[in-house]
Design a protein around this motif. Structure first.
Motif, PDB file in Angstrom:
ATOM      1  N   LEU A  58       0.826  -1.209   0.000  1.00  0.00           N
ATOM      2  CA  LEU A  58       0.000   0.000   0.000  1.00  0.00           C
ATOM      3  C   LEU A  58       0.859   1.257   0.000  1.00  0.00           C
ATOM      4  N   ALA A  59       2.065   1.191   0.570  1.00  0.00           N
ATOM      5  CA  ALA A  59       2.962   2.341   0.494  1.00  0.00           C
ATOM      6  C   ALA A  59       3.316   2.653  -0.954  1.00  0.00           C
ATOM      7  N   VAL A  60       3.576   1.617  -1.750  1.00  0.00           N
ATOM      8  CA  VAL A  60       3.852   1.820  -3.173  1.00  0.00           C
ATOM      9  C   VAL A  60       2.621   2.386  -3.879  1.00  0.00           C
ATOM     10  N   TYR A  73      -8.132  10.471  -3.397  1.00  0.00           N
ATOM     11  CA  TYR A  73      -9.077   9.520  -3.980  1.00  0.00           C
ATOM     12  C   TYR A  73      -8.691   8.078  -3.660  1.00  0.00           C
ATOM     13  N   ILE A  74      -7.365   7.792  -3.650  1.00  0.00           N
ATOM     14  CA  ILE A  74      -6.956   6.416  -3.361  1.00  0.00           C
ATOM     15  C   ILE A  74      -7.245   6.075  -1.913  1.00  0.00           C
ATOM     16  N   GLU A  75      -7.142   7.075  -1.026  1.00  0.00           N
ATOM     17  CA  GLU A  75      -7.489   6.827   0.374  1.00  0.00           C
ATOM     18  C   GLU A  75      -8.989   6.579   0.511  1.00  0.00           C
ATOM     19  N   MET A  76      -9.791   7.340  -0.259  1.00  0.00           N
ATOM     20  CA  MET A  76     -11.239   7.101  -0.260  1.00  0.00           C
ATOM     21  C   MET A  76     -11.546   5.709  -0.779  1.00  0.00           C
ATOM     22  N   ASN A  97       1.283   5.951   6.038  1.00  0.00           N
ATOM     23  CA  ASN A  97       1.759   7.338   6.074  1.00  0.00           C
ATOM     24  C   ASN A  97       3.077   7.452   6.831  1.00  0.00           C
ATOM     25  N   SER A  98       3.196   6.743   7.946  1.00  0.00           N
ATOM     26  CA  SER A  98       4.458   6.748   8.688  1.00  0.00           C
ATOM     27  C   SER A  98       5.576   6.132   7.854  1.00  0.00           C
TER      28      SER A  98
END
Length: 428
Positions: A58-60, A73-76, A97-98
């Motif tokens: 998910l970091a990528v 939008y990707i977080e939504m 995020n960290s």
């Protein structure tokens, strides 16, 4: 009934009933393989790998989304995908995020980057191994193809997620701006509700085609992919609509409840995915199966006979200078079910009686030829090589049990193998 339906031909019944019997046979085979091969245990192992790899993956995805300006939008999209697990979504996004912040500061450029690549590659490799086991594929991807295929997946998967999420937002925006026509309102709602099912089904179809290291026909994965996509969406709805049960679970475990619930959701998701893979396999290979055939159930004597039949075909073809057989051609020649043919060929390769030849291209059928001079490849050599497989050593004081009769028995066996060496496999 379990035996009878496997002997019904197309001419014995009506087309509709034959189609229903075909569906029933595929389902029965998929359930049988799913239970006998303990695929649920494989799903548990993949759940563990997923937990290790989900944050780096998910970091990528989030990094690429930020590059395209789609980070919000990707977080939504992610929260919508995990709407049945809101607490887990919050925790994972916090970790991601960290992870990105520390990566920018250079903290994870060394060991952290290696660990990230290792966890992601381990997950993909475990998924491939599980799919190959389902598809009875013994040969893994080469190092070169592993590197190129996995790298392509790591790059394309995040881009695909970003593009599909953008497409979802675009279609939702277009539908919202359509004129308010009473007749179109049900159609608009239907399209919006159908979109997640379509995207999820497309993802499963792509996974079922790409992941096994063998040729998978697209037409055989469409229905299982759609069923898996629909089942995943129903799983989401089940978790969302069972908030009373989740609330009671939270009352017992408190904030720690997010982890076991998320693990349960991931494992059920993998179970759905792997059962769909079993359906793909049976859908493509049904015509080569007899329900009552299982290599483990075959006696040693009959296994030797079947190996002799296969070796005889391979040696005859080689003696005549013809193109080597593949597994399906051997099945057609001997009428031995394809699953048993594949298992016996693997045993013959382990015994150094046969070698498999194939290019590094995915889907290329492996062809088999003798591993030694066919003028020396006899029935006795084959039996001796097959029976010599494994370790012949056990720490027991068995020497004191030998007597004259033991010597006579061993001499009879040596004579049996010596006489069997006079029968060449190409002459059978």
């Amino acid at each position: 009934m379990q035996v009878g339906i496997w002997r019904v031909s197309r001419d014995d019944t009506s087309p509709l009933r034959f189609l229903l019997l075909e569906v029933l046979k595929k389902l029965m085979l998929a359930i049988r393989f799913f239970t006998t091969k303990r695929v649920v245990n494989e799903a548990a192992a993949l759940t563990y790998s997923t937990l290790l790899a989900i944050v780096p993956i998910l970091a990528v995805v989030f990094a690429i989304a930020r590059g395209f300006g789609y980070n919000k939008y990707i977080e939504m999209w992610f929260r919508d995908a995990f709407q049945s697990q809101p607490q887990a979504a919050d925790i994972i996004i916090g970790f991601v995020n960290s992870y990105l912040v520390h990566t920018k500061s250079g903290v994870f450029l060394g060991i952290g980057l290696v660990f990230m690549l290792y966890t992601v590659l381990m997950l993909i490799n475990n998924v491939e191994m599980t799919f190959n086991e389902i598809w009875q594929v013994k040969k893994q991807r080469s190092i070169f193809r592993t590197f190129t295929d996995y790298l392509a997946m790591l790059l394309l998967f995040p881009i695909l997620i970003v593009v599909t999420s953008g497409l979802s937002i675009f279609m939702a925006t277009v539908v919202d701006h359509l004129p308010d026509v009473t007749l179109l309102d049900p159609v608009k709602r239907f399209l919006i509700d159908l979109l997640p099912y379509g995207l999820m089904s497309a993802m499963f179809i792509g996974l079922y085609v790409f992941m096994p290291n063998t040729h998978v026909k697209v037409r055989n994965v469409i229905v299982p992919g759609i069923l898996a996509g629909v089942a995943m969406q129903w799983l989401q709805l089940f978790y969302i609509n069972s908030q009373i049960w989740v609330s009671s679970y939270n009352a017992i475990y408190g904030s720690f409840a997010a982890l076991p619930l998320f693990m349960l959701w991931v494992q059920i998701s993998w179970i759905i995915c792997l059962f769909g893979a079993e359906l793909c396999y049976t859908n493509q290979n049904l015509e080569y199966y007899d329900y009552n055939t299982n290599t483990a159930d075959i006696s040693h004597r009959y296994r030797i006979l079947l190996c002799a039949m296969i070796m005889s075909c391979i040696c005859k073809r080689f003696d005549k200078g013809g193109k080597p057989y593949n597994a399906f051609e051997l099945r057609e020649e001997t009428n031995i079910p394809i699953r048993i043919v594949n298992d016996l060929l693997y045993k013959l390769i382990e015994a150094h009686l046969v070698i498999g030849i194939s290019s590094d291209e995915k889907g290329e059928q492996t062809r088999y030829m003798p591993a030694m001079n066919i003028e020396k490849l006899s029935l006795g050599v084959m039996i001796d090589s097959l029976e010599a497989q494994g370790k012949w050593k056990i720490d027991l004081a068995i020497g004191k049990h030998y007597g004259k009769l033991w010597g006579k028995a061993m001499e009879m066996r040596r004579k049996y193998l010596h006489e069997s060496r006079a029968i060449l496999l190409k002459d059978l």
